[in-house]
Design a protein around this motif. Structure first.
Motif, PDB file in Angstrom:
ATOM      1  N   TYR A  42      -7.262  70.658 -54.616  1.00 56.44           N
ATOM      2  CA  TYR A  42      -5.834  70.504 -54.350  1.00 56.44           C
ATOM      3  C   TYR A  42      -5.351  71.843 -53.799  1.00 56.44           C
TER       4      TYR A  42
ATOM      5  N   ALA B 185      -2.806  65.124 -59.618  1.00 56.34           N
ATOM      6  CA  ALA B 185      -1.913  65.410 -58.493  1.00 56.34           C
ATOM      7  C   ALA B 185      -0.460  65.181 -58.889  1.00 56.34           C
TER       8      ALA B 185
ATOM      9  N   GLY C 272      -4.869  66.117 -52.658  1.00 51.16           N
ATOM     10  CA  GLY C 272      -3.534  65.591 -52.401  1.00 51.16           C
ATOM     11  C   GLY C 272      -3.561  64.380 -51.490  1.00 51.16           C
TER      12      GLY C 272
ATOM     13  N   SER D  24       1.432  65.103 -49.147  1.00 53.55           N
ATOM     14  CA  SER D  24       0.254  65.825 -48.662  1.00 53.55           C
ATOM     15  C   SER D  24       0.379  66.165 -47.180  1.00 53.55           C
TER      16      SER D  24
END
Length: 753
Positions: A81, A162, A187, A433
């Motif tokens: 991430y 996330a 993400g 994202s």
């Protein structure tokens, strides 16, 4: 007939009818059991689906080999991430202190079931990395890849972590005016999970709702649409009974896209098969008092075209097993099992329901024994009578004009941009994202967090670094995965890393990878380039290879099936050529729509292949439905009259089937994924084009112009009582024919008997 004879026949009929009802009832009970077990599995298919490109590449791909080496040089494989924190006016010392407190608190973030984020991380994140412009910081969070499918309160751990990162950042940093986004591979996958979360429910409900409305209009009956839709759902349940365990055991690859396509494919195919069977059953009810006799005739007459249609689609889908991509290869058996489920349900459950309910299922327009037939429509004022009359009067003019129109549309096919798109362009809605990737590109090298990775012999590592340093678009090369630490050597090989200036999922980054591979070939053939961008590139190259291999194979398979079905060489050539032209025209129109109407950034490299499989394999169905009826009618009437009668009789039901299938695939557009929306447009438009133009005008006009030659080389064995058509052999010089003379109901039915 003697009284005794009549008495014997009369006494046997109630027993025969009772036996038929018992068999039909048992069939319905069996399908209720299948639905009870398989129905819940339809909703659980997402549990066994995966959407990682790396898992879909063949072992021979360069990026696959590099990924294996990277896995051996680290104790654990991670999925990053990338938390990006931004203040456009510049970060203050207070901001940096708040960010550090957020970083320190990440491992302790709580999830459901009493679990914490730290359980799923390779190591706690340490410090945030500031950008050179002092306006943003980057926080890499290394998620353990082997924990991605672990569930936490029904959600995957990948998604749960996330969401925890986002919610914590919003409450601790967002309150002070900082903008926070979670991007990177973790993400993006989390946002894919959100996008596909409605695939089990919303997509199916939309498809079923659209089909129900269309069936209400077609049948004008409140009962029959439910029977058809339940048939489709039972077919999907049967498919899920087989797909779920196979995907769970790893025997087939199931992606989120394949999962959505499976539902649409089964609903569309089952409805098409049901429309054909019900139409023939209703037609026979105008002649037969007994519903059993009517169903027996209708079932036998429908079996051949439905079986040929299903076989064509199944074999076409199984040709996808030749693909180098696991996702495409997995769609083959998944889709084929779906078609088998639709086929079996349509020819077992639906006939049982029709027999149990009888004529009342068509209420309020219950068919009576009146000897009224669709064959009598040729040359009348009805729409399909007029179309048949037009084809009979001006066959050559009709097919030439139609061919030119389709060819004009096909001329735009080369403008379709199917080179690939950035991962950030896959979503049609704004997602976190994607926004985070844009922020990352503004303040850091866009490829941060997704480095290019090169597997090289240890003695060639320095030469690799020199190539990286001299290549535009590449920065910060290093030997090993961790800066400042000696690289781990595995079988004499090490990993060299570097950062791409372009976004890792962009076309520009793929161009850089191609340049690197070409340059590193000079260092040695054993130097391999991998990483996220290389994986995306290998997917595109595999897709281009699949187009060249699979399309000719599917065409060959379809031609063989049609040749066996129609017992001809010319007719299959006409049908295949017409459907290929229809596909090219559809892709040409799609190119115009994608480039200039919807302003899409491009298309996935696999889009043309998926479009071809569905359009040609499914589109040929309607030509099969038409030509099998034409062959049946031609045996008693002659080829040219048989073509017109076949067109008039099947026009309504095939058009209805095409509209249903187009509407069903249109339901894919409810998912905010570019690939599925494009497939929805391509298939919906292509099916309508095939139904309304190719099957209604081009195929019958060419066939009429050819006359008996359409059945070459075996020819057509006509019934002794068959009526002869006008000049069956050669056709007239100017290509014009005359519509078939209308045949009386009695003579027409006696010929069929």
């Amino acid at each position: 007939m003697s009284d005794a004879s009549g008495g014997r026949r009369g006494s046997s009929r109630p027993k025969g009818r009772a036996a038929v009802r018992w068999v039909a009832a048992l069939a319905v009970l069996a399908w209720l059991a299948i639905g009870g077990v398989g129905g819940p599995l339809v909703g659980r298919l997402s549990e066994v689906a995966t959407n990682d490109n790396a898992n879909f590449l063949p072992p021979s791909a360069e990026s696959t080999s590099v990924s294996k080496l990277v896995g051996r040089t680290t104790d654990t494989e991670t999925l990053p991430y990338l938390v990006v924190v931004e203040r456009t006016g510049g970060l203050t010392p207070a901001d940096l202190a708040a960010v550090q407190r957020y970083v320190d608190g990440i491992p302790g973030l709580t999830l459901a079931e009493g679990r914490t984020v730290g359980e799923f991380l390779q190591a706690p994140p340490t410090a945030a990395i500031p950008s050179q412009d002092k306006q943003a910081v980057l926080i890499p969070v290394a998620f353990l890849a082997d924990q991605a499918e672990v569930t936490v309160a029904g959600d995957t751990a990948l998604y749960a972590v996330a969401q925890a990162l986002r919610e914590s950042a919003a409450s601790t940093l967002g309150a002070s005016g900082l903008t926070v986004h979670v991007t990177g591979a973790g993400g993006f996958f989390a946002d894919f999970i959100i996008a596909f979360s409605g695939i089990d429910g919303i997509l199916l409900l939309v498809a079923l709702g659209v089909v129900f409305v269309i069936l209400l209009i077609v049948y004008r009956s409140p009962i029959l649409p439910f029977a058809v839709l339940i048939t489709a759902m039972f077919g999907l349940s049967l498919a899920a009974l087989v797909v779920f365990p196979l995907a769970k055991n790893g025997s087939i690859s199931l992606s989120g896209q394949s999962q959505g396509i499976l539902s649409i494919l089964v609903v569309g195919a089952a409805t098409d098969y049901a429309l054909l069977l019900v139409a023939r059953f209703k037609e026979e009810l105008h002649d037969e008092e007994s519903t059993w006799t009517a169903m027996k005739i209708a079932w036998r007459a429908s079996l051949e075209p439905i079986a040929a249609s299903a076989a064509t689609v199944v074999l076409g889908l199984l040709c996808l097993r030749l693909s180098d991509l696991g996702s495409t290869k997995g769609l083959g058996p998944v889709g084929a099992l779906g078609i088998v489920g639709a086929f079996v349900a349509s020819l077992t459950f639906l006939p049982a329901v029709l027999l149990l309910i009888g004529r009342r299922i068509f209420w309020p327009q219950v068919p009576r024994v009146d000897h009224v037939h669709g064959a009598d429509a040729v040359g009348t004022r009805g729409i399909w009578g007029r179309v048949a009359g037009l084809v009979g009067l001006h066959p050559r003019r009709v097919w030439v004009v139609t061919f030119l129109a389709l060819a004009t549309c096909a001329a735009f096919l080369p403008t379709l941009n199917a080179r690939g798109i950035a991962q950030s362009d896959l979503f049609l809605t704004q997602v976190d994202s994607v926004t985070g990737q844009e922020v990352l590109a503004r303040h850091f090298p866009a490829g941060s967090g997704s480095p290019v990775q090169i597997a090289a012999p240890e003695d060639k590592a320095d030469a690799v670094v020199q190539v990286l340093e001299s290549t535009d678009g590449v920065s910060s090369p290093q030997v090993g995965l961790v800066p400042g630490q000696p690289p781990k050597v595995v079988d004499g090989q090490v990993v060299v890393q570097a950062t791409l200036d372009a976004a890792a999922d962009s076309v520009e980054a793929e161009d850089t990878i191609e340049t690197l591979r070409s340059s590193l070939d000079q260092v040695g053939a054993d130097v391999l380039v991998g990483g996220t961008t290389a994986t995306n590139l290998d997917v595109r190259l595999a897709s281009e290879r699949d187009l060249k291999v699979i399309i000719p194979t599917i065409l060959g398979v379809i031609f063989i099936v049609l040749m066996l079905l129609l017992r001809s060489i010319v007719a299959p050539l006409v049908l295949v050529a017409a459907n290929v032209l229809s596909f090219a025209a559809t892709m040409g129109v799609s190119a115009i729509a994608f480039n200039h109407v919807f302003d899409f950034p491009g298309s996935d490299p696999s889009t043309p292949l998926y479009g071809f499989v569905f359009l040609v394999a499914l589109g040929i169905d309607y030509s099969i439905f038409l030509m099998t009826r034409v062959r049946e009618e031609s045996k008693s009437r002659g080829t040219r009259p048989g073509i017109l009668v076949g067109l008039a009789v099947t026009g309504g039901v095939i058009t209805s089937a095409g509209i249903v299938l187009a509407s069903t695939f249109s339901a894919l557009a409810v998912l905010p994924i570019l690939f599925l929306v494009q497939i929805a447009f391509i298939v919906a438009f292509g099916v309508l084009l095939d139904t309304l133009v190719v099957r209604s005008l081009l195929v019958p006009a060419v066939s009429y112009d050819l006359g008996d030659r359409i059945w070459w080389p075996i020819g057509l064995r006509r019934a002794p009582s068959g009526a002869s058509g006008p000049d069956e052999g050669d056709g007239d010089v100017d290509g014009e024919g005359s519509p078939a003379p209308r045949t009386s109901a009695a003579s027409g039915r006696s010929a069929e008997r």
